[in-house]
Design an enzyme around this catalytic site. Structure first.
Site, mmCIF file in Angstrom:
data_model
loop_
_atom_site.group_PDB
_atom_site.id
_atom_site.type_symbol
_atom_site.label_atom_id
_atom_site.label_comp_id
_atom_site.label_asym_id
_atom_site.label_seq_id
_atom_site.Cartn_x
_atom_site.Cartn_y
_atom_site.Cartn_z
ATOM 1 N N ASP A 140 0.842 -1.197 0.000
ATOM 2 C CA ASP A 140 0.000 0.000 0.000
ATOM 3 C C ASP A 140 0.876 1.244 0.000
ATOM 4 O O ASP A 140 1.356 1.692 1.031
ATOM 5 C CB ASP A 140 -0.939 -0.001 1.209
ATOM 6 C CG ASP A 140 -1.869 1.217 1.201
ATOM 7 O OD1 ASP A 140 -1.681 2.114 0.346
ATOM 8 O OD2 ASP A 140 -2.774 1.272 2.053
ATOM 9 N N HIS A 153 0.544 7.941 4.082
ATOM 10 C CA HIS A 153 1.297 7.320 5.167
ATOM 11 C C HIS A 153 2.781 7.673 5.187
ATOM 12 O O HIS A 153 3.523 7.178 6.013
ATOM 13 C CB HIS A 153 1.132 5.795 5.082
ATOM 14 C CG HIS A 153 -0.293 5.378 4.933
ATOM 15 N ND1 HIS A 153 -1.224 5.586 5.911
ATOM 16 C CD2 HIS A 153 -0.971 4.800 3.894
ATOM 17 C CE1 HIS A 153 -2.405 5.136 5.502
ATOM 18 N NE2 HIS A 153 -2.275 4.666 4.270
ATOM 19 N N ILE A 175 -0.249 9.337 8.716
ATOM 20 C CA ILE A 175 -0.859 8.391 9.660
ATOM 21 C C ILE A 175 -0.512 6.945 9.288
ATOM 22 O O ILE A 175 -0.113 6.660 8.157
ATOM 23 C CB ILE A 175 -2.386 8.578 9.745
ATOM 24 C CG1 ILE A 175 -3.073 8.296 8.392
ATOM 25 C CG2 ILE A 175 -2.728 9.989 10.232
ATOM 26 C CD1 ILE A 175 -4.596 8.319 8.456
ATOM 27 N N GLY A 221 -4.280 1.647 8.107
ATOM 28 C CA GLY A 221 -5.258 0.864 8.868
ATOM 29 C C GLY A 221 -4.859 -0.606 8.893
ATOM 30 O O GLY A 221 -4.913 -1.279 9.927
HETATM 31 O O1 HDC Z 1 -14.025 6.650 12.198
HETATM 32 C C1 HDC Z 1 -13.419 7.829 11.728
HETATM 33 C C2 HDC Z 1 -11.934 7.590 11.601
HETATM 34 O O2 HDC Z 1 -11.128 8.521 11.587
HETATM 35 N N1 HDC Z 1 -11.501 6.312 11.491
HETATM 36 C C3 HDC Z 1 -10.113 5.940 11.320
HETATM 37 C C4 HDC Z 1 -9.779 5.847 9.865
HETATM 38 C C5 HDC Z 1 -8.357 5.347 9.676
HETATM 39 O O3 HDC Z 1 -7.441 5.754 10.368
HETATM 40 N N2 HDC Z 1 -8.151 4.413 8.739
HETATM 41 C C6 HDC Z 1 -6.854 3.846 8.503
HETATM 42 C C7 HDC Z 1 -5.884 4.780 7.866
HETATM 43 S S1 HDC Z 1 -6.375 5.294 6.224
HETATM 44 C C8 HDC Z 1 -5.704 4.078 5.188
HETATM 45 O O4 HDC Z 1 -5.095 3.153 5.659
HETATM 46 C C9 HDC Z 1 -5.952 4.249 3.740
HETATM 47 C C10 HDC Z 1 -5.310 3.148 2.895
HETATM 48 O O5 HDC Z 1 -3.983 3.511 2.498
HETATM 49 C C11 HDC Z 1 -6.151 2.967 1.645
HETATM 50 C C12 HDC Z 1 -7.348 2.067 1.862
HETATM 51 C C13 HDC Z 1 -7.041 0.711 1.307
HETATM 52 C C14 HDC Z 1 -8.305 -0.123 1.086
HETATM 53 C C15 HDC Z 1 -7.940 -1.472 0.550
HETATM 54 C C16 HDC Z 1 -8.405 -1.646 -0.855
HETATM 55 C C17 HDC Z 1 -7.509 -2.552 -1.673
HETATM 56 C C18 HDC Z 1 -14.102 8.217 10.386
HETATM 57 C C19 HDC Z 1 -13.540 9.551 9.905
HETATM 58 C C20 HDC Z 1 -13.867 7.136 9.323
HETATM 59 C C21 HDC Z 1 -15.598 8.352 10.600
HETATM 60 O O6 HDC Z 1 -15.838 9.205 11.664
HETATM 61 P P1 HDC Z 1 -17.037 10.259 11.622
HETATM 62 O O7 HDC Z 1 -16.932 11.103 10.408
HETATM 63 O O8 HDC Z 1 -17.076 10.892 12.950
HETATM 64 O O9 HDC Z 1 -18.279 9.310 11.372
HETATM 65 P P2 HDC Z 1 -19.529 9.097 12.294
HETATM 66 O O10 HDC Z 1 -20.241 10.409 12.424
HETATM 67 O O11 HDC Z 1 -19.139 8.376 13.525
HETATM 68 O O12 HDC Z 1 -20.409 8.104 11.427
HETATM 69 C C22 HDC Z 1 -21.002 8.515 10.200
HETATM 70 C C23 HDC Z 1 -21.536 7.285 9.501
HETATM 71 O O13 HDC Z 1 -20.452 6.534 8.949
HETATM 72 C C24 HDC Z 1 -20.348 5.239 9.567
HETATM 73 N N3 HDC Z 1 -18.950 5.004 9.899
HETATM 74 C C25 HDC Z 1 -18.250 5.559 10.905
HETATM 75 N N4 HDC Z 1 -17.002 5.098 10.911
HETATM 76 C C26 HDC Z 1 -16.905 4.216 9.895
HETATM 77 C C27 HDC Z 1 -18.140 4.164 9.241
HETATM 78 N N5 HDC Z 1 -18.367 3.357 8.188
HETATM 79 C C28 HDC Z 1 -17.330 2.588 7.770
HETATM 80 N N6 HDC Z 1 -16.110 2.614 8.357
HETATM 81 C C29 HDC Z 1 -15.862 3.414 9.418
HETATM 82 N N7 HDC Z 1 -14.660 3.403 10.009
HETATM 83 C C30 HDC Z 1 -21.196 5.337 10.826
HETATM 84 O O14 HDC Z 1 -21.721 4.077 11.170
HETATM 85 C C31 HDC Z 1 -22.254 6.317 10.414
HETATM 86 O O15 HDC Z 1 -23.225 5.662 9.602
HETATM 87 P P3 HDC Z 1 -24.692 5.370 10.178
HETATM 88 O O16 HDC Z 1 -25.208 6.710 10.561
HETATM 89 O O17 HDC Z 1 -25.401 4.738 9.041
HETATM 90 O O18 HDC Z 1 -24.472 4.470 11.362
#
Ligand code: HDC
Length: 279
Positions: free
Chosen positions: A182, A187, A202, A205
């Site tokens: 990745d 990152h 960061i 994930g």
């Molecule tokens: O949860 C927040 C956050 O910051 N999470 C951490 C994200 C993170 O650090 N991820 C890892 C690093 S990024 C990465 O590694 C990228 C990588 O290089 C590329 C991807 C590779 C993929 C592989 C393909 C080959 C955040 C920002 C995600 C959400 O927080 P909020 O905006 O506060 O959301 P919230 O208000 O709590 O909820 C809104 C609705 O969204 C749903 N939801 C929340 N967190 C979720 C999520 N859905 C999926 N995944 C999540 N993590 C909630 O359930 C809510 O929906 P509903 O109202 O329907 O319940």
């Protein structure tokens, strides 16, 4: 059907992946190819999908797409065949599973099936969910489907955890982990991560998924599948605390960042292999 993408790997890739999720020089089965138990951590199963070329562009699926605003939201991995080979040629087939409109974000789920190139046998199945900030409000369905273990949200019991494993990541964790596949600049490149809203690049994930998955493996043995939600970000150098509860044949777990007390993985679970044997 989407075209398959080849992923060929050997012992060097195995060791690099293991080091990327924090294997120590003393963990000989994970860092020394001549160890009689030489093996790859099972979460390696997420790696072959990075070679896959999806039959769609995120740009065409959600409005206002920006790679800087994309975060990994959830991950499901099923290991369909043990033992996982330490060298192989695999082929991965990607497909679009679903798209959700969360208003402030668009959420896209991709499924990938990875098979042995020689035998056609299924080795890994993945569902990867990406959370794209600012790409919602397109009039889509806010809720996703129910696909059993792939969409399960595991609720930790009220009692104190049955086991906790703590591990400090290193400042170089993302710099090493990215070499396993990745190469997202989020990152490593501070200018890219700044546009995404982060002062410091960061951690992947899937890197802290791998570290937590390692804690489950060390404590309870091999699992056939593992599902996590990425609830918060992790900075390279922070300390992870994986809290685990054994509930029937499932290890329910969550992971906290010690320095902030916030969850980075929530609602997670790993279904143990029959017998729940330790390594
Ligand atoms: O949860 C927040 C956050 O910051 N999470 C951490 C994200 C993170 O650090 N991820 C890892 C690093 S990024 C990465 O590694 C990228 C990588 O290089 C590329 C991807 C590779 C993929 C592989 C393909 C080959 C955040 C920002 C995600 C959400 O927080 P909020 O905006 O506060 O959301 P919230 O208000 O709590 O909820 C809104 C609705 O969204 C749903 N939801 C929340 N967190 C979720 C999520 N859905 C999926 N995944 C999540 N993590 C909630 O359930 C809510 O929906 P509903 O109202 O329907 O319940």
């Amino acid at each position: 059907k989407a075209q398959g993408s080849e992923f060929q790997y050997d012992e060097k890739d195995v060791i690099l992946y293991n080091l990327g999720i924090g294997a120590k020089r003393t963990d000989l089965p994970f860092v020394f190819e001549n160890d009689e138990n030489f093996q790859v951590y099972p979460t390696f199963g997420v790696i072959p999908q990075f070679n896959a070329v999806p039959p769609y562009n995120l740009d065409d699926i959600v409005p206002n797409f920006s790679p800087m605003m994309l975060l990994h939201g959830e991950q499901f991995l099923e290991i369909r065949k043990y033992p996982i080979p330490t060298e192989a040629k695999l082929i991965t087939y990607p497909k679009l599973i679903e798209v959700m409109d969360k208003g402030a974000a668009g959420v896209v789920v991709q499924g990938t099936t990875t098979v042995d190139a020689n035998t056609g046998e299924e080795i890994f199945y993945n569902e990867s969910t990406v959370f794209i900030r600012g790409s919602g409000k397109f009039g889509g369905n806010p809720k996703g489907g129910n696909r059993g273990a792939a969409t399960a949200v595991h609720k930790p019991p009220q009692r104190a955890p049955d086991a906790v494993v703590e591990e400090k990541t290193t400042e170089e964790q993302a710099a090493i982990y990215r070499l396993s596949g990745d190469r997202n600049p989020l990152h490593i490149d501070p200018e890219f991560s700044k546009v995404g809203g982060f002062e410091v690049p960061i951690l992947h994930g899937l890197c802290f998924f791998g570290i937590s998955g390692k804690h489950v493996l060390q404590t309870y043995g091999q699992y056939k599948n593992i599902k996590v939600r990425f609830a918060g970000t992790v900075l390279p150098g922070q300390t992870l605390q994986t809290e685990m509860w054994k509930v029937g044949n499932t290890v329910v777990f969550q992971t906290k960042v010690k320095e902030t007390g916030k969850l980075c993985i929530s609602g997670a679970g790993a279904e143990l292999l029959g017998g729940g044997s330790k390594l």
